[in-house]
Structure formats: C-alpha cells, structure tokens
Design a protein around this motif. Sequence first.
Motif, mmCIF file in Angstrom:
data_model
loop_
_atom_site.group_PDB
_atom_site.id
_atom_site.type_symbol
_atom_site.label_atom_id
_atom_site.label_comp_id
_atom_site.label_asym_id
_atom_site.label_seq_id
_atom_site.Cartn_x
_atom_site.Cartn_y
_atom_site.Cartn_z
ATOM 1 N N UNK A 137 4.906 4.134 -10.189
ATOM 2 C CA UNK A 137 3.783 3.364 -10.730
ATOM 3 C C UNK A 137 3.695 3.551 -12.236
ATOM 4 N N UNK A 138 3.354 2.472 -12.912
ATOM 5 C CA UNK A 138 3.130 2.639 -14.340
ATOM 6 C C UNK A 138 1.765 3.315 -14.505
ATOM 7 N N UNK A 151 2.728 5.191 -0.646
ATOM 8 C CA UNK A 151 1.689 5.117 -1.671
ATOM 9 C C UNK A 151 1.543 3.679 -2.143
ATOM 10 N N UNK A 152 0.313 3.272 -2.331
ATOM 11 C CA UNK A 152 0.042 1.908 -2.799
ATOM 12 C C UNK A 152 -0.925 1.991 -3.961
ATOM 13 N N UNK A 203 8.861 -1.170 -3.778
ATOM 14 C CA UNK A 203 8.826 -2.610 -3.529
ATOM 15 C C UNK A 203 7.655 -3.167 -4.322
ATOM 16 N N UNK A 204 7.945 -4.040 -5.269
ATOM 17 C CA UNK A 204 6.818 -4.555 -6.047
ATOM 18 C C UNK A 204 6.982 -6.027 -6.394
ATOM 19 N N UNK A 225 5.261 2.051 -2.508
ATOM 20 C CA UNK A 225 6.358 3.011 -2.634
ATOM 21 C C UNK A 225 6.414 3.854 -1.375
ATOM 22 N N UNK A 226 7.570 3.926 -0.755
ATOM 23 C CA UNK A 226 7.681 4.630 0.526
ATOM 24 C C UNK A 226 8.830 5.617 0.565
ATOM 25 N N UNK A 227 8.505 6.791 1.069
ATOM 26 C CA UNK A 227 9.492 7.852 1.238
ATOM 27 C C UNK A 227 9.868 7.866 2.714
#
Length: 277
Positions: A167-168, A272-273, A237-238, A203-205
């Motif tokens: 994430x920025x 995380x989102x 994924x964005x 974002x996924x681990x």
Amino acid sequence: STHQNDLTYHTSRHYCSCSSNIVDVACLRAYINEINRRGFMPPHIIKAAFLLFNTPPEDLSYNKSTGDSGTSNNVSDNDSKTRHFSFHPGCSEHTRTEIISSYQVIPDFISPEEEQFIIAEVDPHFQRLPYEFDHWDDAIVGFRETEVSRWSSNCASILERLKTRAFSTKKKILVFTHILDLAENGHIKPHVDSIRFSGNTIAGLSLNSAAVMRLVSESDTNQVVDILLPPRSLYIMKDRSRYNYTHEVLANEYSKFGDMPVPKTRRISIICRNEPL
Ligand code: OGA
Ligand code: MN
C-alpha cells in the motif's frame, strides 16, 4: 452483477479439525520420483519446481546418471513479472498489459519459519468455526474465516512489512485483517470484492498450500489469466485487476497452471485491504 457476491462473515461454535498437509513436500517428492523414473529432469518439472520453490534451475537440471541436462528452456530467463501468469489463448495484448501493470506476485515473501509462526497464531481463531459448504450463494465453498486486529509482535511486524510493500502510505488500511481458511476440497467462486467494503488494493499472503487464482475480464470472458500463488507468496491485486476482472481460486480438480497440476491442500490466506474511496 458480480457485486452480488459480497462476502458475508460467519461465526459459529462447532469445532472442526483439518489436516495440515504440506504441499511443498508432496510436490517435491513427486518431482523427485519423476527424476528417478526418467533419469533426467524434464523442462516442465524444472519450471514447476522453479515457480513453486524458487529453486535455481542449475540445482535441478544436472543428471548424475546420464549427464543429461534439462535446461533446454532456461526458466531463469523468464521475466520475474510474468512467470506467475498463464495467459489463456485468446488473451489480448491489452489484457496482458492491464494485468501485468496491476497484479503482482512476490514469491517467498515470508520464510517457512514465519509461515509456521503465522499458521500457529491464526489456527486458534479458526478452531471453533466449522467449514462452510452449504450456502449455494456464498462466493466461497469449504471455508472458514474471521477478522483479526490483535497480533503478536512477530506477526504484527510481518504484517507491517506486507502493508509497506502493498500500500502506498497515503492509503488507509483496514485495521481488521481478513483470515481465510480454504479446505482442501474448498474453492472460491468468481467474484469482485465489494466496492463498499474495500478500496483499490487487496493484498494476500498464501500459506500452507499453493493455489491457482483465475482472473476473468468482466467485459470479455475470453480474457482469462491463471496466476500461480505458491505458499509464502504475496499477491497484490489493485486497480484494473481488482475492479475489472473477477477473481476465483480453482478447486483442486481444476487446479492447473498451464498443463502443470498444482495440488491444492488446505490453504490459509491473510488478506489486507484498504478503505473504500
Ligand atoms: C476473498 C478472496 C482470495 C484469497 O476473500 O474475497 O478472494 O487469496 N480471497 O484467499
Ligand atoms: Mn475476493
């Protein structure tokens, strides 16, 4: 509309046990059997081992008995940005560009020790939940999930590393991290995450098992991309890939990357989102 598959969160009291197969070991054993049987390492096995375990091809290609080398297609030349993508025939240049610019796979984002540590920490959160199989309208089949905001300092620092990478700094990240346990015989149906609950980045681990995530364009279902998610990898994924494509995690019987089977066992994902805009 695909947004009908908004994820719902369930809680329940039933205890459900599950196996903890380590897919890497099973895969590796299959590869070794393959080497022993053939006397050399076939290129697709080298490619598979390279993708799944990041093993350098030179460690895999030497053949003691015949001197044969399987390095005819040198996987180390593969672009690190694209080697986790398998674009189906019919994919346009536009799709390739769109996906490569908005979806990233980072292999070995965590070590095997960190992986075991996180699994041990999330397991108690799952233990009282049953796997959900029978809600036909759920986006996910054979899963249990919850959200976690309190972590041990070890896990918290891994999550910080993840957030920094994905994430920025300007973006607000949801304080609750989604943890999802997909049973060996579970899968995730095509859906787009609700725009009401999350922003432009997911974002996924992936823990404990490899899996194949499939993206399909919402405007042209011929645009299909399979993505190999090895255990311990992080995907980000964005933007276009998050909004314009459905994503799904293939059931074990369909779990292939190109022609390489990717056995999926129990898979845990830590997702995380960021906040919706
Ligand atoms: C989801 C989802 C993917 C994953 O929970 O919406 O798509 O990596 N999960 O588990
Ligand atoms: Mn999703």
